[in-house]
Enzyme design. Structure first.
Site, short mmCIF file in Angstrom:
data_model
loop_
_atom_site.label_atom_id
_atom_site.label_comp_id
_atom_site.label_asym_id
_atom_site.label_seq_id
_atom_site.Cartn_x
_atom_site.Cartn_y
_atom_site.Cartn_z
N GLY A 174 60.68 -0.17 15.96
CA GLY A 174 60.61 -1.63 15.86
C GLY A 174 59.48 -2.10 14.98
N HIS A 219 51.52 -34.03 0.30
CA HIS A 219 52.29 -34.40 1.50
C HIS A 219 53.67 -34.90 1.08
CE1 HIS A 219 53.21 -36.06 5.45
NE2 HIS A 219 53.62 -37.16 4.81
#
Length: 375
Positions: A86, A349
Site C-alpha cells: 500500500g 483570488h
C-alpha cells in the site's frame, strides 16, 4: 513525452545508441544489440540505469501476477484486483482501477497505507478509497499465490490467522530494485556499492572513480524522478567544471492519489529532534472558495515552522492540486523564508494558492477564514 525528449537530444547533437551496455575498463564501455557492438572510450561517464519493480520469490511476475509495468499495459479492465503493498505505487494504481469499476483489495504489511506521509493525509486517502469500494487490509502478510487461466488466489495471514482471496489479477508493488546487477560490469571496474546494491557517490554524484558519476534510483535516497533529474544536472555541471553540489533539503514527495498528497522538508517531530521549537497548524481546503467551487473541500495545508524565528521548516498538503501547491513551500524552505514572508505575499483570488498563505497566517495565529485557536 519520450518522443519529445528524443527530439531535444537530436537538437542538441546527442548521439543515441540503443543496446545493452557493459564496462570493459574504467575508461571504456561496449554496447551490444542484434546488429553491432561498438566500443566507446569516454573521458567522463554518468550511470543512470534506473530501477525495476521488486519481484518476490512467492509471487513471480507472469500470467495473472503483475508488476506496475504490466498493470499499466493491461488490455482489459479487471473485474477484481488484489494489490500487495500500500505504498504510493500500490495506492495510486489501486485507486485508479477502483475508479474504473474494478473491485480492489489492498494487502498492506504495516498498520496504514502510504507509510511516510502525515497520518492525517493517509486517513483522507483511505476514506476516499473506501467510498469507491476499496478494501484496505493492514498488518497483512502475503504468503503465496496460485493462478489459473482465469484468476489468482492469494493466501495471507493476519496475527497468525490464515486467509485467502481470489481475484482476476494480482498486482505486486513492494518497491523497486536498482538496476546495478546483471551484465553492467560494475564489479569489473570495482565501483563501490552499498549492501543494498546502490552505488556510493559523493556530493557531486562521483563514484570512487572521479570521472564516473551515478544518479537516480541507483544511488542512495528516495527513488523519485525529479530527484534523478536534479542529480543529473549537478553531475553534468560538475563535469563542466562548475562547483555544483547536491542539496536534498527540499526534495518533495508526492502521491497522485485522491486526494493528492505532497510533502517537503521536515515533520514537526523531525524539527523538534533537530532542536527547533517547532509549531504547526492545518488550514482546511473547506475554507477556500476555489476548492469549494471545484467541489473539492477535502484536505488541508499543514505548515511546520520554528516558533522563535518563523522560519518555514516543512509542509504537508492533502487535497486537490497538492502536487502543484507544494512548490511554493519548497521554495520558501530553500530560500530561508519565514511564515511572515508567505503571509505578506499577495495571492490571487480565488485560487488554491491562497490556502498556502492562509496556512502561514494560521500558524502565526491570525487567520482570516477560520477561527483563530484559543490561546
Amino acid at each position: 513525452m519520450t518522443g519529445g525528449v528524443g527530439a531535444l537530444l537530436k537538437g542538441n547533437k546527442v548521439e543515441v545508441f540503443s543496446g545493452e551496455c557493459m564496462f570493459i575498463n574504467e575508461n571504456e564501455a561496449r554496447v551490444f544489440n542484434e546488429h553491432e557492438s561498438p566500443r566507446y572510450r569516454f573521458k567522463n561517464c554518468i550511470i543512470a540505469t534506473g530501477s525495476r519493480p521488486i519481484e518476490l520469490k512467492a509471487f513471480p511476475f507472469g500470467g495473472r501476477i503483475l508488476s506496475s509495468t504490466e498493470a499499466l499495459d493491461l488490455q482489459e479492465l479487471p473485474k477484481s484486483l488484489v494489490v500487495i503493498g500500500g505504498g504510493y505505487i500500490g495506492a495510486e494504481l489501486g485507486q485508479m482501477f477502483s475508479k474504473f469499476g474494478t473491485k480492489v483489495t489492498i494487502l498492506e504489511g504495516l498498520d496504514s497505507i502510504l507509510n511516510g506521509f502525515d497520518p492525517d493525509m493517509t486517513k483522507l486517502v483511505a476514506k476516499n478509497m473506501q467510498k469507491t469500494g476499496v478494501d484496505i487490509i493492514t498488518n497483512a502478510k502475503a504468503e503465496s499465490a496460485e493462478q489459473t487461466d482465469k484468476d489468482v488466489t492469494v493466501k495471507y495471514t493476519i496475527n497468525g490467522e490464515s486467509k485467502e482471496i481470489t481475484a482476476d489479477y494480482l498486482l505486486v508493488t513492494v518497491g523497486r530494485r536498482p538496476n546495478t546487477d546483471g551484465e553492467l560490469g560494475l564489479d569489473l571496474i570495482n565501483i563501490e556499492m552499498t549492501d543494498r546494491g546502490l552505488i556510493k557517490v559523493d556530493h557531486q554524484g562521483r563514484t570512487n572513480h572521479p570521472h564516473i558519476f551515478a544518479i537516480g534510483d541507483i544511488v542512495p535516497g528516495p527513488a523519485l524522478a525529479h530527484k534523478a533529474s536534479y542529480e543529473g544536472k549537478v553531475a553534468a555541471e560538475a563535469i563542466a567544471g562548475l562547483p555544483s553540489v547536491v542539496d536534498y533539503k527540499v526534495v518533495p514527495a508526492v502521491a497522485f492519489t485522491d486526494p493528492e498528497c505532497s510533502s517537503v522538508g521536515m515533520t514537526e517531530a523531525q524539527a523538534k529532534e533537530q532542536g527547533y521549537k517547532a509549531k504547526s497548524a492545518k488550514f482546511p481546503f473547506a475554507g477556500n472558495g476555489r476548492a469549494l467551487s471545484l467541489n473539492s473541500p477535502d484536505g488541508f495545508v499543514k505548515i511546520v515552522a520554528d516558533e522563535e524565528t518563523g522560519l518555514v521548516l516543512g509542509a504537508h498538503i492533502a487535497g486537490i492540486e497538492a502536487s502543484n501547491l507544494i512548490a511554493e513551500l519548497g521554495l520558501a524552505i530553500e530560500m530561508g523564508a519565514t511564515l511572515e514572508d508567505i503571509a505578506l505575499t499577495i495571492h490571487a483570488h480565488p485560487t488554491l494558492g491562497e490556502i498556502v498563505a492562509e496556512g502561514a497566517e494560521l500558524v502565526l495565529g491570525h487567520p482570516i477564514h477560520v477561527m483563530a485557536p484559543r490561546k
